[in-house]
Design a protein around this motif. Structure first.
Motif, short mmCIF file in Angstrom:
data_model
loop_
_atom_site.label_atom_id
_atom_site.label_comp_id
_atom_site.label_asym_id
_atom_site.label_seq_id
_atom_site.Cartn_x
_atom_site.Cartn_y
_atom_site.Cartn_z
N ASP A 42 0.71 -1.23 -0.04
CA ASP A 42 -0.01 -0.13 0.02
C ASP A 42 0.79 1.26 -0.06
OD1 ASP A 42 -2.30 -1.46 -0.13
OD2 ASP A 42 -2.55 -1.35 2.33
N ALA A 43 1.85 1.21 0.66
CA ALA A 43 2.74 2.46 0.87
C ALA A 43 3.53 2.69 -0.51
CB ALA A 43 3.78 2.36 1.92
N MET A 44 3.94 1.60 -1.04
CA MET A 44 4.55 1.85 -2.37
C MET A 44 3.39 2.21 -3.42
SD MET A 44 7.83 0.77 -2.49
CE MET A 44 8.22 0.07 -4.01
N VAL A 45 2.32 1.82 -3.55
CA VAL A 45 1.58 2.36 -4.36
C VAL A 45 0.97 3.68 -4.21
CG1 VAL A 45 -0.93 2.15 -5.07
CG2 VAL A 45 0.23 0.15 -4.96
N ALA A 46 0.86 4.10 -3.02
CA ALA A 46 0.62 5.55 -2.69
C ALA A 46 1.93 6.43 -2.83
CB ALA A 46 0.31 5.65 -1.25
N GLY A 47 3.18 5.97 -2.58
CA GLY A 47 4.35 6.67 -2.77
C GLY A 47 4.83 6.77 -4.35
N LEU A 48 4.46 5.76 -4.93
CA LEU A 48 4.99 5.84 -6.33
C LEU A 48 4.07 5.74 -7.58
CD1 LEU A 48 7.97 3.33 -6.06
CD2 LEU A 48 8.11 5.61 -5.99
N GLY A 49 2.78 5.72 -7.05
CA GLY A 49 1.38 5.96 -8.02
C GLY A 49 1.38 7.22 -8.73
N LEU A 50 0.71 7.36 -9.52
CA LEU A 50 -0.01 8.51 -10.15
C LEU A 50 -1.38 8.72 -9.70
CD1 LEU A 50 -0.03 10.80 -12.11
CD2 LEU A 50 -0.46 9.24 -14.09
N LEU A 51 -1.64 9.75 -8.88
CA LEU A 51 -2.86 10.16 -8.56
C LEU A 51 -3.23 11.33 -9.34
CD1 LEU A 51 -1.53 8.51 -5.84
CD2 LEU A 51 -3.34 9.45 -4.60
N VAL A 80 5.31 -0.03 -10.95
CA VAL A 80 4.82 -0.49 -9.80
C VAL A 80 3.52 -1.42 -10.14
CG1 VAL A 80 3.66 0.02 -7.33
CG2 VAL A 80 5.44 1.41 -8.51
N HIS A 81 3.26 -2.72 -9.69
CA HIS A 81 2.21 -3.60 -9.99
C HIS A 81 1.68 -3.88 -8.69
CE1 HIS A 81 4.72 -3.49 -13.62
NE2 HIS A 81 3.30 -3.71 -14.17
N ILE A 82 0.26 -4.14 -8.69
CA ILE A 82 -0.30 -4.56 -7.49
C ILE A 82 -0.51 -6.04 -6.98
CG2 ILE A 82 -2.75 -4.62 -8.63
CD1 ILE A 82 -1.92 -2.86 -5.11
N SER A 83 -0.28 -6.77 -8.18
CA SER A 83 -0.51 -8.20 -7.94
C SER A 83 0.49 -8.96 -8.71
CB SER A 83 -1.97 -8.63 -8.06
OG SER A 83 -2.32 -8.48 -9.49
N LEU A 84 0.39 -10.30 -8.60
CA LEU A 84 1.34 -11.23 -9.44
C LEU A 84 0.83 -11.29 -10.83
CD1 LEU A 84 3.81 -12.90 -9.53
CD2 LEU A 84 2.55 -14.86 -8.55
N MET A 85 -0.48 -11.29 -10.85
CA MET A 85 -1.34 -11.43 -12.23
C MET A 85 -1.11 -10.20 -13.03
SD MET A 85 -5.30 -12.32 -13.09
CE MET A 85 -5.05 -13.98 -12.15
N HIS A 86 -1.17 -9.01 -12.36
CA HIS A 86 -0.90 -7.66 -13.01
C HIS A 86 0.47 -7.60 -13.38
CE1 HIS A 86 -0.73 -3.13 -12.22
NE2 HIS A 86 -1.28 -3.42 -13.71
N LEU A 87 1.44 -7.85 -12.79
CA LEU A 87 2.82 -8.06 -13.40
C LEU A 87 2.91 -8.97 -14.32
CD1 LEU A 87 5.88 -7.07 -12.74
CD2 LEU A 87 6.00 -9.12 -11.25
N GLY A 88 2.46 -10.12 -14.00
CA GLY A 88 2.79 -11.10 -15.14
C GLY A 88 2.22 -10.73 -16.46
N GLY A 89 1.06 -10.44 -16.59
CA GLY A 89 0.31 -9.96 -17.66
C GLY A 89 1.14 -8.93 -18.27
N ASN A 90 1.52 -8.06 -17.92
CA ASN A 90 2.43 -6.91 -18.47
C ASN A 90 3.53 -7.40 -19.04
OD1 ASN A 90 0.36 -4.72 -18.41
ND2 ASN A 90 1.25 -4.10 -16.18
N MET A 91 4.36 -8.13 -18.23
CA MET A 91 5.66 -8.59 -18.48
C MET A 91 5.85 -9.47 -19.53
SD MET A 91 7.50 -6.65 -16.71
CE MET A 91 6.38 -5.61 -16.68
N LEU A 92 4.53 -10.20 -19.75
CA LEU A 92 4.40 -11.27 -20.91
C LEU A 92 4.22 -10.47 -22.06
CD1 LEU A 92 4.15 -14.16 -21.95
CD2 LEU A 92 1.79 -13.90 -21.11
#
Length: 235
Positions: A42-51, A80-92
Protein backbone atom coordinates in the motif's frame (compact mmCIF):
# COMPACT_ATOMS: atom_id res chain seq x y z
CA UNK A 1 -9.14 -11.63 -23.49
CA UNK A 2 -5.82 -12.05 -25.28
CA UNK A 3 -2.39 -13.12 -24.04
CA UNK A 4 0.57 -13.36 -26.45
CA UNK A 5 2.82 -16.39 -26.07
CA UNK A 6 5.43 -16.40 -28.84
CA UNK A 7 6.19 -14.73 -32.15
CA UNK A 8 9.45 -16.32 -33.33
CA UNK A 9 10.72 -13.17 -35.08
CA UNK A 10 14.56 -13.25 -34.99
CA UNK A 11 16.56 -10.23 -33.89
CA UNK A 12 18.55 -8.60 -36.72
CA UNK A 13 20.37 -5.65 -35.17
CA UNK A 14 21.32 -6.90 -31.70
CA UNK A 15 22.00 -10.09 -29.79
CA UNK A 16 20.27 -9.27 -26.51
CA UNK A 17 17.31 -6.89 -25.92
CA UNK A 18 19.02 -5.25 -22.97
CA UNK A 19 16.44 -2.57 -22.22
CA UNK A 20 13.47 -4.91 -22.49
CA UNK A 21 15.07 -7.20 -19.94
CA UNK A 22 16.09 -4.24 -17.79
CA UNK A 23 12.53 -2.92 -17.60
CA UNK A 24 11.22 -6.40 -16.79
CA UNK A 25 13.89 -6.78 -14.10
CA UNK A 26 13.07 -3.42 -12.50
CA UNK A 27 9.34 -4.18 -12.46
CA UNK A 28 9.96 -7.56 -10.83
CA UNK A 29 12.35 -6.04 -8.27
CA UNK A 30 9.88 -3.28 -7.33
CA UNK A 31 7.08 -5.83 -7.00
CA UNK A 32 9.16 -8.11 -4.76
CA UNK A 33 10.14 -5.15 -2.59
CA UNK A 34 6.52 -4.03 -2.34
CA UNK A 35 5.45 -7.52 -1.25
CA UNK A 36 8.30 -8.45 1.06
CA UNK A 37 10.07 -5.15 1.87
CA UNK A 38 9.65 -3.01 4.94
CA UNK A 39 7.29 -0.47 3.38
CA UNK A 40 4.53 -2.75 2.17
CA UNK A 41 2.42 -2.78 -0.96
CA UNK A 42 0.00 0.00 0.00
CA UNK A 43 2.82 2.40 0.84
CA UNK A 44 4.59 1.67 -2.45
CA UNK A 45 1.41 2.30 -4.41
CA UNK A 46 0.73 5.57 -2.59
CA UNK A 47 4.35 6.68 -2.71
CA UNK A 48 5.07 5.90 -6.38
CA UNK A 49 1.64 5.77 -8.03
CA UNK A 50 0.03 8.48 -10.15
CA UNK A 51 -2.95 10.08 -8.42
CA UNK A 52 -4.76 12.41 -10.84
CA UNK A 53 -6.24 14.66 -8.17
CA UNK A 54 -2.80 15.09 -6.55
CA UNK A 55 -1.06 15.61 -9.88
CA UNK A 56 -3.46 18.44 -10.74
CA UNK A 57 -3.33 19.97 -7.26
CA UNK A 58 -6.90 19.19 -6.19
CA UNK A 59 -5.76 17.18 -3.16
CA UNK A 60 -2.61 16.64 -1.10
CA UNK A 61 -1.26 13.35 0.23
CA UNK A 62 -0.20 12.97 3.89
CA UNK A 63 3.37 13.90 4.85
CA UNK A 64 6.03 11.73 3.28
CA UNK A 65 3.96 10.93 0.18
CA UNK A 66 4.60 10.67 -2.66
CA UNK A 67 8.19 9.50 -2.34
CA UNK A 68 9.19 11.61 -5.37
CA UNK A 69 8.13 15.04 -6.62
CA UNK A 70 4.57 14.66 -7.85
CA UNK A 71 5.58 15.53 -11.44
CA UNK A 72 7.76 12.40 -11.51
CA UNK A 73 4.96 10.03 -10.52
CA UNK A 74 3.89 9.47 -14.17
CA UNK A 75 7.30 7.79 -14.53
CA UNK A 76 7.58 6.01 -11.18
CA UNK A 77 4.06 4.58 -11.46
CA UNK A 78 5.10 2.61 -14.56
CA UNK A 79 7.23 0.22 -12.51
CA UNK A 80 4.74 -0.57 -9.73
CA UNK A 81 2.28 -3.50 -9.88
CA UNK A 82 -0.46 -4.46 -7.46
CA UNK A 83 -0.48 -8.25 -7.90
CA UNK A 84 1.39 -11.15 -9.46
CA UNK A 85 -1.26 -11.42 -12.20
CA UNK A 86 -0.97 -7.69 -12.95
CA UNK A 87 2.81 -7.97 -13.17
CA UNK A 88 2.79 -11.23 -15.12
CA UNK A 89 0.37 -10.00 -17.79
CA UNK A 90 2.31 -6.82 -18.49
CA UNK A 91 5.69 -8.56 -18.50
CA UNK A 92 4.42 -11.27 -20.85
CA UNK A 93 3.35 -8.65 -23.41
CA UNK A 94 6.69 -6.88 -23.01
CA UNK A 95 8.66 -10.14 -23.32
CA UNK A 96 6.92 -11.18 -26.55
CA UNK A 97 6.79 -7.80 -28.30
CA UNK A 98 9.51 -5.70 -26.67
CA UNK A 99 12.60 -7.44 -28.05
CA UNK A 100 11.66 -6.89 -31.69
CA UNK A 101 10.63 -3.28 -31.13
CA UNK A 102 13.93 -2.67 -29.32
CA UNK A 103 15.70 -4.35 -32.23
CA UNK A 104 14.04 -1.89 -34.61
CA UNK A 105 14.91 1.16 -32.47
CA UNK A 106 18.12 0.45 -30.58
CA UNK A 107 18.60 0.20 -26.83
CA UNK A 108 18.51 3.85 -25.76
CA UNK A 109 15.74 4.96 -28.10
CA UNK A 110 13.62 1.99 -27.05
CA UNK A 111 13.91 2.92 -23.37
CA UNK A 112 13.01 6.55 -24.15
CA UNK A 113 10.13 5.33 -26.31
CA UNK A 114 8.80 3.06 -23.56
CA UNK A 115 8.93 5.77 -20.90
CA UNK A 116 7.34 8.38 -23.17
CA UNK A 117 4.48 6.00 -23.94
CA UNK A 118 4.06 5.23 -20.25
CA UNK A 119 4.02 8.91 -19.30
CA UNK A 120 1.56 9.78 -22.08
CA UNK A 121 -0.64 6.91 -20.93
CA UNK A 122 -0.62 8.18 -17.36
CA UNK A 123 -1.43 11.74 -18.40
CA UNK A 124 -4.27 10.51 -20.61
CA UNK A 125 -5.74 8.62 -17.68
CA UNK A 126 -5.26 11.60 -15.38
CA UNK A 127 -6.95 13.97 -17.83
CA UNK A 128 -9.94 11.64 -18.16
CA UNK A 129 -10.16 11.17 -14.37
CA UNK A 130 -8.91 14.54 -13.10
CA UNK A 131 -10.57 14.36 -9.67
CA UNK A 132 -9.78 10.71 -8.97
CA UNK A 133 -7.87 9.84 -5.80
CA UNK A 134 -7.28 6.25 -6.97
CA UNK A 135 -3.61 5.59 -7.87
CA UNK A 136 -2.72 4.52 -11.40
CA UNK A 137 0.12 2.00 -11.46
CA UNK A 138 1.58 -0.51 -13.89
CA UNK A 139 3.54 -0.75 -17.11
CA UNK A 140 0.51 -1.32 -19.32
CA UNK A 141 0.64 2.19 -20.83
CA UNK A 142 4.24 1.73 -21.95
CA UNK A 143 3.46 -1.81 -23.05
CA UNK A 144 0.54 -0.51 -25.12
CA UNK A 145 2.97 1.76 -26.95
CA UNK A 146 5.21 -1.24 -27.62
CA UNK A 147 2.22 -3.18 -28.95
CA UNK A 148 1.39 -0.30 -31.33
CA UNK A 149 4.99 -0.21 -32.55
CA UNK A 150 4.98 -3.98 -33.11
CA UNK A 151 1.74 -3.74 -35.10
CA UNK A 152 3.26 -1.13 -37.41
CA UNK A 153 6.62 -2.88 -37.76
CA UNK A 154 5.44 -6.50 -38.07
CA UNK A 155 1.74 -6.52 -39.01
CA UNK A 156 1.77 -9.84 -40.91
CA UNK A 157 3.93 -11.85 -38.52
CA UNK A 158 1.97 -14.76 -37.07
CA UNK A 159 2.01 -15.09 -33.30
CA UNK A 160 0.81 -17.71 -30.87
CA UNK A 161 -1.68 -16.32 -28.35
CA UNK A 162 -4.34 -17.42 -25.89
CA UNK A 163 -7.86 -16.10 -26.45
CA UNK A 164 -10.82 -15.97 -24.10
CA UNK A 165 -10.76 -19.09 -21.89
CA UNK A 166 -7.30 -20.24 -22.91
CA UNK A 167 -7.75 -21.22 -26.56
CA UNK A 168 -4.33 -21.18 -28.31
CA UNK A 169 -4.38 -19.76 -31.83
CA UNK A 170 -1.68 -18.97 -34.40
CA UNK A 171 -2.84 -15.71 -35.96
CA UNK A 172 -1.41 -12.65 -37.75
CA UNK A 173 -0.29 -9.85 -35.46
CA UNK A 174 -2.75 -7.39 -36.99
CA UNK A 175 -5.63 -9.72 -36.13
CA UNK A 176 -4.56 -10.41 -32.54
CA UNK A 177 -3.62 -6.81 -31.77
CA UNK A 178 -6.70 -5.51 -33.58
CA UNK A 179 -8.82 -7.71 -31.32
CA UNK A 180 -6.92 -6.41 -28.28
CA UNK A 181 -7.32 -2.73 -29.16
CA UNK A 182 -11.03 -3.24 -29.86
CA UNK A 183 -11.39 -4.59 -26.31
CA UNK A 184 -9.57 -1.56 -24.90
CA UNK A 185 -11.80 0.89 -26.78
CA UNK A 186 -14.97 -0.92 -25.77
CA UNK A 187 -13.95 -1.15 -22.12
CA UNK A 188 -12.84 2.51 -21.98
CA UNK A 189 -16.00 4.01 -23.45
CA UNK A 190 -18.54 1.61 -21.92
CA UNK A 191 -17.11 1.70 -18.40
CA UNK A 192 -16.17 -1.97 -18.07
CA UNK A 193 -14.20 -2.59 -14.84
CA UNK A 194 -13.32 0.88 -13.60
CA UNK A 195 -10.37 -0.54 -11.63
CA UNK A 196 -8.43 -0.80 -14.93
CA UNK A 197 -6.89 2.26 -16.61
CA UNK A 198 -8.37 1.67 -20.05
CA UNK A 199 -7.74 5.23 -21.22
CA UNK A 200 -4.11 4.81 -20.18
CA UNK A 201 -3.90 1.84 -22.55
CA UNK A 202 -5.37 3.90 -25.38
CA UNK A 203 -3.11 6.86 -24.65
CA UNK A 204 -0.03 4.65 -24.67
CA UNK A 205 -1.10 2.93 -27.88
CA UNK A 206 -1.71 6.18 -29.79
CA UNK A 207 1.57 7.64 -28.54
CA UNK A 208 3.46 4.53 -29.60
CA UNK A 209 1.96 4.65 -33.08
CA UNK A 210 2.92 8.31 -33.46
CA UNK A 211 6.48 7.82 -32.19
CA UNK A 212 7.46 4.79 -34.28
CA UNK A 213 8.52 6.75 -37.39
CA UNK A 214 10.69 9.01 -35.22
CA UNK A 215 12.28 6.35 -33.03
CA UNK A 216 12.98 3.35 -35.27
CA UNK A 217 16.19 2.85 -37.23
CA UNK A 218 16.03 4.61 -40.56
CA UNK A 219 17.28 1.44 -42.23
CA UNK A 220 14.52 -0.75 -40.80
CA UNK A 221 13.87 -3.16 -43.68
CA UNK A 222 10.11 -3.40 -43.32
CA UNK A 223 9.27 0.30 -43.18
CA UNK A 224 11.99 1.05 -45.70
CA UNK A 225 10.23 -1.18 -48.23
CA UNK A 226 6.92 0.56 -47.52
CA UNK A 227 8.51 3.97 -48.03
CA UNK A 228 10.11 2.83 -51.29
CA UNK A 229 6.70 1.74 -52.56
CA UNK A 230 5.18 5.11 -51.62
CA UNK A 231 7.98 6.94 -53.43
CA UNK A 232 7.56 4.82 -56.54
CA UNK A 233 3.85 5.57 -56.61
CA UNK A 234 4.36 9.32 -56.06
CA UNK A 235 6.69 9.50 -59.04
Amino acid sequence: MFLPLHDGVPLKNMRIPVMTRLVIGICIAVYLFSRFGSLGNDAMVAGLGLLPSVLFGHEILPGGYPFLPVLLTPISSIFVHISLMHLGGNMLFLWVFGDNVEDAMGHVRFLIFFILCGVAAGLTHAYMNATSYRPLIGASGGVSGVVAAYLILYPRVRIWALFWVGIPLHVPAFGAIGFWIALQIGAAFFGIDESVGWFAHLGGFVTGALLVPLMRHRHDPILARLEARELSVSR
